[in-house]
Design a protein around this motif. Structure first.
Motif, short mmCIF file in Angstrom:
data_model
loop_
_atom_site.label_atom_id
_atom_site.label_comp_id
_atom_site.label_asym_id
_atom_site.label_seq_id
_atom_site.Cartn_x
_atom_site.Cartn_y
_atom_site.Cartn_z
N PHE A 26 0.79 -1.22 0.00
CA PHE A 26 0.00 0.00 0.00
C PHE A 26 0.83 1.28 0.00
O PHE A 26 0.28 2.36 -0.09
N PHE A 27 2.15 1.13 0.13
CA PHE A 27 2.96 2.33 0.02
C PHE A 27 4.00 2.21 -1.09
O PHE A 27 4.01 3.02 -2.02
N LEU A 28 4.80 1.17 -1.02
CA LEU A 28 5.93 1.11 -1.94
C LEU A 28 5.47 0.92 -3.39
O LEU A 28 5.93 1.63 -4.29
N VAL A 29 4.54 -0.01 -3.62
CA VAL A 29 4.08 -0.25 -4.99
C VAL A 29 3.42 1.00 -5.58
O VAL A 29 3.81 1.45 -6.66
N PRO A 30 2.46 1.63 -4.87
CA PRO A 30 1.89 2.88 -5.42
C PRO A 30 2.97 3.94 -5.64
O PRO A 30 2.94 4.65 -6.64
N PHE A 31 3.94 4.00 -4.71
CA PHE A 31 4.98 5.01 -4.86
C PHE A 31 5.78 4.76 -6.13
O PHE A 31 6.07 5.68 -6.90
N LEU A 32 6.09 3.48 -6.38
CA LEU A 32 6.86 3.14 -7.58
C LEU A 32 6.07 3.48 -8.83
O LEU A 32 6.61 3.98 -9.81
N ILE A 33 4.76 3.25 -8.78
CA ILE A 33 3.92 3.59 -9.93
C ILE A 33 3.97 5.09 -10.19
O ILE A 33 4.19 5.56 -11.31
N VAL A 34 3.83 5.88 -9.07
CA VAL A 34 3.86 7.34 -9.21
C VAL A 34 5.23 7.78 -9.72
O VAL A 34 5.34 8.62 -10.62
N LEU A 35 6.28 7.16 -9.19
CA LEU A 35 7.63 7.51 -9.62
C LEU A 35 7.80 7.24 -11.11
O LEU A 35 8.36 8.04 -11.86
N LYS A 36 7.26 6.10 -11.50
CA LYS A 36 7.36 5.72 -12.93
C LYS A 36 6.65 6.77 -13.79
O LYS A 36 7.18 7.23 -14.81
N ILE A 37 5.45 7.18 -13.36
CA ILE A 37 4.71 8.19 -14.14
C ILE A 37 5.51 9.50 -14.18
O ILE A 37 5.57 10.18 -15.20
N ALA A 38 6.15 9.82 -13.05
CA ALA A 38 6.93 11.05 -12.99
C ALA A 38 8.08 11.04 -13.99
O ALA A 38 8.51 12.08 -14.47
N LEU A 39 8.54 9.83 -14.32
CA LEU A 39 9.67 9.72 -15.25
C LEU A 39 9.21 9.61 -16.71
O LEU A 39 10.02 9.53 -17.62
N SER A 40 7.86 9.60 -16.91
CA SER A 40 7.33 9.42 -18.27
C SER A 40 7.07 10.78 -18.93
O SER A 40 7.36 11.83 -18.37
N ASP A 41 6.49 10.73 -20.14
CA ASP A 41 6.10 11.96 -20.84
C ASP A 41 4.59 11.99 -20.97
O ASP A 41 3.93 10.96 -20.99
N THR A 42 4.06 13.23 -21.13
CA THR A 42 2.61 13.34 -21.34
C THR A 42 2.27 12.84 -22.73
O THR A 42 3.06 12.91 -23.66
N ALA A 43 1.04 12.38 -22.83
CA ALA A 43 0.58 11.93 -24.15
C ALA A 43 -0.92 12.11 -24.19
O ALA A 43 -1.58 12.11 -23.14
N VAL A 44 -1.45 12.35 -25.38
CA VAL A 44 -2.91 12.43 -25.48
C VAL A 44 -3.40 11.00 -25.66
O VAL A 44 -3.48 10.49 -26.76
N ALA A 45 -3.64 10.35 -24.58
CA ALA A 45 -4.01 8.94 -24.64
C ALA A 45 -4.67 8.58 -23.32
O ALA A 45 -4.85 9.43 -22.46
N ILE A 46 -5.06 7.34 -23.21
CA ILE A 46 -5.55 6.85 -21.92
C ILE A 46 -4.70 5.65 -21.55
O ILE A 46 -4.67 4.67 -22.30
N PHE A 70 -5.78 17.46 -12.57
CA PHE A 70 -7.15 17.46 -13.06
C PHE A 70 -7.43 18.58 -14.05
O PHE A 70 -8.23 18.40 -14.96
N SER A 71 -6.75 19.74 -13.91
CA SER A 71 -6.98 20.81 -14.88
C SER A 71 -6.10 20.62 -16.10
O SER A 71 -6.56 20.63 -17.23
N ASN A 72 -4.80 20.42 -15.87
CA ASN A 72 -3.88 20.27 -17.01
C ASN A 72 -3.81 18.85 -17.54
O ASN A 72 -3.28 18.63 -18.61
N ARG A 73 -4.29 17.93 -16.76
CA ARG A 73 -4.14 16.50 -17.09
C ARG A 73 -2.69 16.15 -17.41
O ARG A 73 -2.41 15.32 -18.27
N ASP A 74 -1.77 16.83 -16.73
CA ASP A 74 -0.36 16.51 -16.94
C ASP A 74 0.09 15.59 -15.81
O ASP A 74 0.66 16.00 -14.82
N TRP A 75 -0.22 14.31 -15.96
CA TRP A 75 0.08 13.37 -14.89
C TRP A 75 1.56 13.27 -14.59
O TRP A 75 1.95 13.22 -13.43
N PRO A 76 2.42 13.21 -15.55
CA PRO A 76 3.84 13.09 -15.22
C PRO A 76 4.35 14.24 -14.36
O PRO A 76 5.03 13.99 -13.36
N VAL A 77 4.03 15.51 -14.72
CA VAL A 77 4.50 16.63 -13.89
C VAL A 77 3.87 16.55 -12.51
O VAL A 77 4.55 16.73 -11.48
N ALA A 78 2.57 16.25 -12.45
CA ALA A 78 1.89 16.12 -11.15
C ALA A 78 2.59 15.06 -10.30
O ALA A 78 2.81 15.27 -9.10
#
Ligand code: ATP
Ligand code: MG
Lengths: 298, 379
Positions: free
Chosen positions: A19-39, A260-268
């Protein structure tokens, strides 16, 4: 027997892992990604069916671009700084308000204490959101406070409190006051009354007995209370966005807007990771304090 | 009962010229409707080692707390050095109290605890340091000066508390059950330390204790209390040898109480008829006794001699049957039954190894005691 012990020790670690490490790793991974117009709105996504090559390709696409971005746009570090400042100042105000309340509770007759304790915890019985909305009703230009002050004749134009930092302070102090009161009360309640008498016997006035004995002995409670207020206040998002308006800069709000406004998940996500790193320092200090206190009690 | 040195002249209470340090004048203390101290009048003199003795809840701590200033009398006045201390707050009194719980400041080192009172008096630093090291030496705590209270043993803590209360050289030192938590050896050692300190510093001590042996050892005078009243104030020997009531006689040490009717005899003596057919007890009353008056004869077990034959050098004899023997090493206590059914205990030292083994259960023996061995009490 060993299996039992291993299981007992492993359980909290598994909990943390899940409940902490796995979600954190997911968030970290998103932080290292790029934005894309996709789902989902970022790339790359891990495609295990592609085999080793795909995995290597996936890791190759990760970079620290978003973290660099945080240092380039001054909005972010200003928000961090402003959050630290607001959290620190409101922690201090909470201490100033909370200590006398805790002291009064500890001094009150035994039979009153459970009731007073109840009253301190009572606000938790209503939703946090409703309580913050209630403050809008109190603080806004047509709110109860202004109506009351106008009625008493103290002012003739309504005070602008809503959508200012003042309103944020009011909100944070109000919301987190119990977290300050309870640890201080716990420390003061344990305090042996004969210590105060001993201090007076040795020549202290009431005031200097408080300063030389009561205050130092309640310090662990004060420190615990300060952390318990500072840590959540730093990442606070609901209070600044409902009471602070556009004026107040707080990192929790920036985070929300990025998501939620910018939908810029990686920067968030990058903002969130940095916030977490910022919080680790006070959390570690808090743990140290608790540990020291426990050792002192033994 | 170690009224040690031969210079037994210290008795300011017998000197009408002497002004008391503490004077309780008709002091009453009520908590709500409960009377904790009941119309107490008492003088305590300079350089005394005054012990308060009494059952739990009789008001000893309340008395101390009134002296220290934590409670105010409901009625009456307390004078210290001739001054009514009623309006004086605790921090302005030249009185220090050693709390039963020690009340050491847990956040301060041993040294700082001792210096705490001195620092409140704006004394200069070097004289504070001197005084602290003097106190540390006196209580043999030099090695522990830098430790916190939770890092030292119970006995050391108790000495810190003592040093802290002594540091300001108060006129009056109040000790509330100061040695209660110590083992016997350490307690005795500390008792002598206390007496030594008292001799060196000349401070007046008031000590509360549950331990009568302790009171007997250290005190110049003992006050026996009950239900907020002082029943008797006297020297330890006086309290032990000439109790003024059955309550005091019973409270201090073991005693046999024999009740009967007094009849005058030759030479101011009386005969106490305590049972039909039994030889009356010849006793020396301290106060005049009317013929036929009900009296209680109190005699300590060690004042009764147990032997096969009556001891004719003593005035009183009675036959007795041994019903129980308690062998305590240095002494043996015999529980005996007189023909009248009266139960009596007698104590003999075991001077020779196993010498008294010749008495055993159900033996018929003779008890002998002199006419001055016991006290005649009327109440
Ligand atoms: N603050 C108070 N409120 C009400 N009653 C009290 C208070 N303090 C003491 N008392 C009562 O006064 C009586 C005397 O108390 P005190 O503490 O003087 O007893 P003590 O002789 O020291 O007993 P002990 O030997 O057990 O310490 C007790 O019956 C106690 O219950
Ligand atoms: Mg007591």
């Amino acid at each position: 027997m060993n299996l039992r012990r291993v299981t007992l020790i492993a359980l909290p670690y598994l909990w943390l892992l899940g409940f902490f490490l796995v979600p954190f790793l997911i968030v970290l991974k998103i932080a290292l990604s790029d934005t894309a117009v996709a789902i989902p709105p970022y790339t790359p996504t891990l495609d295990l069916s592609g085999g080793w090559a795909a995995i290597r390709d996936f890791f190759g696409q990760l970079d620290f671009e978003n973290f660099t971005w945080l240092t380039e746009d001054e909005l972010y570090w200003k928000s961090y700084l402003s959050s630290v400042r607001i959290a620190a100042i409101s922690t201090f105000i909470t201490l100033l308000v909370g200590y006398p309340i805790a002291y009064a509770m500890a001094q009150s007759p035994d039979e009153w204490r459970p009731t007073l304790m109840m009253l301190v915890i009572l606000p938790f019985w209503t939703s946090f959101l409703i309580r913050v909305y209630a403050w809008i009703g109190i603080l806004s230009n047509e709110g109860f406070l202004n109506q009351f002050l106008l009625w008493t004749g103290l002012i003739d134009t309504p005070l602008t409190i809503m959508n200012t930092t003042t309103a944020v302070y009011v909100g944070i102090v109000y919301t987190y006051l119990p977290f300050m009161i309870l640890p201080i009360y716990a420390a003061l309640e344990k305090l042996d009354g004969s210590l105060i008498e001993a201090a007076e016997d040795l020549g202290c006035s009431r005031l200097s007995a408080f300063w030389l004995v009561t205050l130092p002995l309640s310090r662990p409670g004060v420190i615990a209370g300060c952390f318990l207020v500072f840590i959540p206040a730093l990442g606070e998002f609901v209070i600044p966005s409902l009471l602070g308006g556009s004026q107040t800069l707080m990192i929790g709000k920036v985070l929300w807007e990025e998501f939620f406004s910018n939908r810029d998940w990686p920067v968030a996500s990058a903002v969130a990771v940095v916030l977490l790193l910022l919080l680790i320092i006070p959390i570690v200090l808090f743990q140290k304090n608790q540990q020291r206190q426990q050792e002192a009690e033994q | 009962m170690a009224q040690s040195k031969p210079q037994n002249v210290f008795a300011p209470w017998n000197d009408p010229q002497e002004k008391p340090l503490i004077r309780f004048q008709n002091v009453t203390k009520r908590f709500g409707t409960f009377t904790a101290i009941d119309n107490l009048t008492l003088d305590i003199y300079r350089r005394e080692f005054f012990a308060l003795l009494g059952p739990s809840g009789c008001g000893k701590t309340t008395m101390m707390r009134m002296l220290a200033g934590f409670e105010t009398p409901t009625e009456g006045t307390i004078l210290i050095d001739g001054v009514d201390v009623g309006p004086i707050p605790p921090n302005k009194r030249a009185v220090n109290m050693m709390f039963q719980s020690y009340a050491l400041f847990p956040h301060l080192t041993v040294e700082d605890n001792i210096a705490f009172g001195l620092r409140r008096d704006k004394t200069d630093r070097s004289s504070i340091a001197d005084r602290v090291s003097e106190m540390l030496r006196l209580t043999r705590l030099e090695k522990f000066a830098k430790r916190k209270p939770h890092q030292i043993s119970g006995g050391q803590r108790q000495r810190v508390a003592l040093a802290r209360s002594l540091a300001k050289a108060p006129k009056l030192l109040l000790l509330d059950e100061p040695l209660g938590a110590l083992d016997r050896k350490l307690r005795e050692q500390t008792q002598f330390e206390l007496m030594d300190i008292q001799e060196k510093t000349g401070t007046t001590f008031v000590i509360v204790t549950h331990d009568q042996e302790e009171a007997m050892t250290v005190a110049s005078r003992v006050a026996v209390m009950d239900h907020g009243k002082v029943i008797q104030v006297d020297t330890p020997a006086g309290i032990y040898e000439t109790p003024n009531s059955v309550y005091v006689a019973d409270f201090i040490g073991d005693v046999n109480i024999i009740r009967g009717k007094a009849h005058p005899a030759d030479g101011g003596l009386i005969r106490i008829h305590y049972a039909e057919g039994a030889e009356p007890i010849l006793a020396t009353p301290t106060q005049p006794v009317a013929a036929g008056q009900d009296v209680a004869f109190a005699i300590r077990p060690e004042k009764i001699v147990v032997a096969w034959e009556p001891d004719h050098s003593r005035a009183n004899h009675a036959r007795g049957k041994i019903i129980d023997i308690a062998y305590l090493g240095n002494i043996s206590t015999y529980h005996l039954e007189l023909p009248s059914g009266q139960k009596v205990s007698a104590q003999m030292t075991n001077a020779r190894r196993l010498a008294r083994r010749d008495f055993t259960w159900d033996d018929e023996v003779w008890l002998s005691w002199s006419d001055t061995a016991g006290v005649v009490l009327q109440d």
